[in-house]
Design an enzyme around this catalytic site. Sequence first.
Site, mmCIF file in Angstrom:
data_model
loop_
_atom_site.group_PDB
_atom_site.id
_atom_site.type_symbol
_atom_site.label_atom_id
_atom_site.label_comp_id
_atom_site.label_asym_id
_atom_site.label_seq_id
_atom_site.Cartn_x
_atom_site.Cartn_y
_atom_site.Cartn_z
ATOM 1 N N LYS A 217 0.854 -1.185 0.000
ATOM 2 C CA LYS A 217 0.000 0.000 0.000
ATOM 3 C C LYS A 217 0.891 1.236 0.000
ATOM 4 C CE LYS A 217 -4.568 0.640 0.210
ATOM 5 N NZ LYS A 217 -5.578 -0.164 -0.499
ATOM 6 N N GLY B 177 -25.114 2.631 1.681
ATOM 7 C CA GLY B 177 -24.140 3.187 0.754
ATOM 8 C C GLY B 177 -24.437 2.859 -0.691
ATOM 9 N N LEU B 178 -24.732 3.892 -1.483
ATOM 10 C CA LEU B 178 -25.097 3.703 -2.888
ATOM 11 C C LEU B 178 -24.081 4.369 -3.817
ATOM 12 C CD1 LEU B 178 -28.922 4.283 -2.517
ATOM 13 C CD2 LEU B 178 -27.842 2.131 -3.228
ATOM 14 N N VAL C 196 -20.009 0.895 -6.120
ATOM 15 C CA VAL C 196 -20.179 -0.526 -5.805
ATOM 16 C C VAL C 196 -21.558 -0.788 -5.229
ATOM 17 C CG1 VAL C 196 -19.355 -2.446 -4.400
ATOM 18 C CG2 VAL C 196 -17.706 -0.897 -5.476
ATOM 19 N N GLY C 197 -21.979 0.023 -4.256
ATOM 20 C CA GLY C 197 -23.265 -0.201 -3.601
ATOM 21 C C GLY C 197 -24.433 -0.136 -4.565
#
Length: 355
Positions: A79, A179-180, A183-184
Amino acid sequence: MELQDLAIDGYERVLRVSDADAGLTGVIAIHSTRFGPAVGGLRMRPYQTEQAALDDVLRLARGMTYKNAAADLPLGGGKAVIIGDPARDKTPARLTAFGQAIEALEGRYWTAEDMGMTPADLEIVARSTGYVAGLASGEYASGDPSPVTARGVFEAARTTLAHATGSDDLVGKRIALQGLGNVGRALAGMFAEAGATLLVTDMDQARVDEAVAALGATAIAPDAIIAAGADLFAPCAIGGILDAASIPTLKVRAICGSANNQLATPEDGSRLMARGILYAPDYVVNAGGIINAATEVLRIRDRAPFTETRLAAITEFLDRAFTRARAEGVGPEVIADRLVEEKLAAPPADAIAAK
């Protein structure tokens, strides 16, 4: 450009990256290259101290090793972080200088998009290094990882429900989705298409309104979604939401979502288990994004077979973790870690063949 090696136990290499002319301070952490080059995103945040940045990058790098191993990818974990406010401090000079630091590692670490970074930023980083994945264009470009991440979460949710309820059939199942984002929202569409009843929330009311209109979802207030009654809770927003305060309010059989670091503390896994709520370890569930990026790192042109095989590996790993957790009377997150650690400790295949 100055690269300072930091000796950190348990990590193959940790570099403090600085460039006074570019105004750059950051860290690259390589946790493991046991199975291949370390891969993990580049994050930019206004950390209060360098120690806070170091703590974050070390935790995230280790997590990438576990995520990649669980998805059976020939990759290690790493990372990188840049200290600064992405809205104010992000400059081409900083990104170019950081790319030079990545290039100096000669392929031991590949970077990709993470918090505070965009595909356009990665294009700038890529001007000074060839070790960037998640680009929008190019011969091996993998593009937006969101659809693949959502696919992995969707299949993991079916596996989780099969273990929690005895059936992976989503028809009539109530899914509370928090969560939209990219991904959501993609995941919500998959749940709706499979016949599930959706309860959704997001801090952006326009996203909620769109999901209600397009998917027939029911809107839930952000502070009420965790306590909403459902078969499955899908956290797809911020992490750390499952803690001593929220877990007693849950009214679900299982939890499976794309958010990172959903458990606030290790003890929260035990709290879920005590309540009889089956928890799908997030780093296993959300590995679709790194699977997508892996096709770029590994220079795979025919991406579909590789992606499908590795998505299947997610559900296979999850199934083993659930089965063994039940047999040993511990949480699935404990067994998931053990399975990865057993894999990391095993001798390399070529060493076995040589015996």
